[in-house]
Design a protein around this motif. Structure first.
Motif, mmCIF file in Angstrom:
data_model
loop_
_atom_site.group_PDB
_atom_site.id
_atom_site.type_symbol
_atom_site.label_atom_id
_atom_site.label_comp_id
_atom_site.label_asym_id
_atom_site.label_seq_id
_atom_site.Cartn_x
_atom_site.Cartn_y
_atom_site.Cartn_z
ATOM 1 N N GLY A 70 0.759 -1.228 0.000
ATOM 2 C CA GLY A 70 0.000 0.000 0.000
ATOM 3 C C GLY A 70 0.790 1.278 0.000
ATOM 4 N N SER A 71 0.545 2.065 -1.001
ATOM 5 C CA SER A 71 0.900 3.481 -1.065
ATOM 6 C C SER A 71 2.371 3.824 -0.995
ATOM 7 C CB SER A 71 0.158 4.256 0.018
ATOM 8 O OG SER A 71 -1.231 4.119 -0.157
ATOM 9 N N GLY A 72 3.235 2.876 -1.080
ATOM 10 C CA GLY A 72 4.651 3.183 -1.075
ATOM 11 C C GLY A 72 5.292 2.723 -2.371
ATOM 12 N N TYR B 83 -3.323 2.384 -3.660
ATOM 13 C CA TYR B 83 -3.108 3.748 -3.209
ATOM 14 C C TYR B 83 -4.379 4.255 -2.549
ATOM 15 C CZ TYR B 83 -1.830 8.610 -3.052
ATOM 16 O OH TYR B 83 -1.536 9.866 -2.609
ATOM 17 N N GLY B 84 -4.249 4.757 -1.355
ATOM 18 C CA GLY B 84 -5.403 5.279 -0.632
ATOM 19 C C GLY B 84 -4.931 5.921 0.654
ATOM 20 N N PRO C 41 -8.798 1.894 -0.611
ATOM 21 C CA PRO C 41 -7.919 2.272 -1.729
ATOM 22 C C PRO C 41 -8.735 2.835 -2.896
ATOM 23 C CG PRO C 41 -7.369 0.097 -0.922
ATOM 24 C CD PRO C 41 -8.635 0.502 -0.239
ATOM 25 N N PHE C 42 -8.223 3.884 -3.513
ATOM 26 C CA PHE C 42 -8.954 4.452 -4.645
ATOM 27 C C PHE C 42 -8.165 4.393 -5.937
ATOM 28 C CE2 PHE C 42 -7.269 7.975 -2.130
ATOM 29 C CZ PHE C 42 -6.495 8.648 -3.050
ATOM 30 N N HIS D 292 -15.760 2.435 -7.381
ATOM 31 C CA HIS D 292 -15.831 1.005 -7.634
ATOM 32 C C HIS D 292 -15.274 0.181 -6.486
ATOM 33 C CE1 HIS D 292 -15.943 2.861 -11.624
ATOM 34 N NE2 HIS D 292 -16.786 1.897 -11.880
ATOM 35 N N VAL D 293 -15.139 0.789 -5.327
ATOM 36 C CA VAL D 293 -14.590 0.075 -4.187
ATOM 37 C C VAL D 293 -15.741 -0.539 -3.404
ATOM 38 C CG1 VAL D 293 -13.270 0.289 -2.053
ATOM 39 C CG2 VAL D 293 -12.610 1.613 -4.058
ATOM 40 N N LEU D 294 -15.741 -1.849 -3.343
ATOM 41 C CA LEU D 294 -16.752 -2.578 -2.584
ATOM 42 C C LEU D 294 -16.046 -3.325 -1.464
ATOM 43 C CD1 LEU D 294 -18.761 -4.048 -5.578
ATOM 44 C CD2 LEU D 294 -19.288 -2.006 -4.250
#
Length: 101
Positions: free
Chosen positions: A30-32, A54-55, A61-62, A79-81
């Motif tokens: 994540g994100s790095g 990424y979030g 996360p988006f 679209h995040v469920l």
């Protein structure tokens, strides 16, 4: 190091065969930025899919890294469920849903 999270590169320094020993096939981070050496090590140990999400800690996360062009991202906005599952991956029933069964 107490209170500080560690990344996969740190884990691999402590236990170099961690991914293969645990049969990891998908690395979702994540994100790095992912170090090219760590990516190569992951591939060598059998990781088939690598995703960088990424979030933020406040939102799901988006964006997710592109499968074909790893350094690029696809926006997943709207679209995040989220689905809560038990330890075996089966969806958990909500109380209302369980009561109506």
């Amino acid at each position: 190091m107490r209170g500080k999270g560690i990344g996969l590169a740190d884990v691999l320094e402590i236990e170099p065969n961690f991914l293969s020993r645990h049969g990891v096939r998908w690395w979702a981070g994540g994100s790095g930025l992912f170090d090219p050496t760590t990516i190569a090590t992951a591939r060598e140990q059998g990781v088939e899919t690598i995703s960088n999400l990424y979030g933020s800690s406040e939102f799901a996360p988006f964006a997710v890294s592109c499968v074909e062009h790893f350094g690029d991202y696809h926006v997943a906005q709207g679209h995040v469920l989220v689905e809560v599952v038990d330890s075996s991956g089966r969806p958990l029933q909500t109380r209302r849903r369980a009561e109506s069964s």
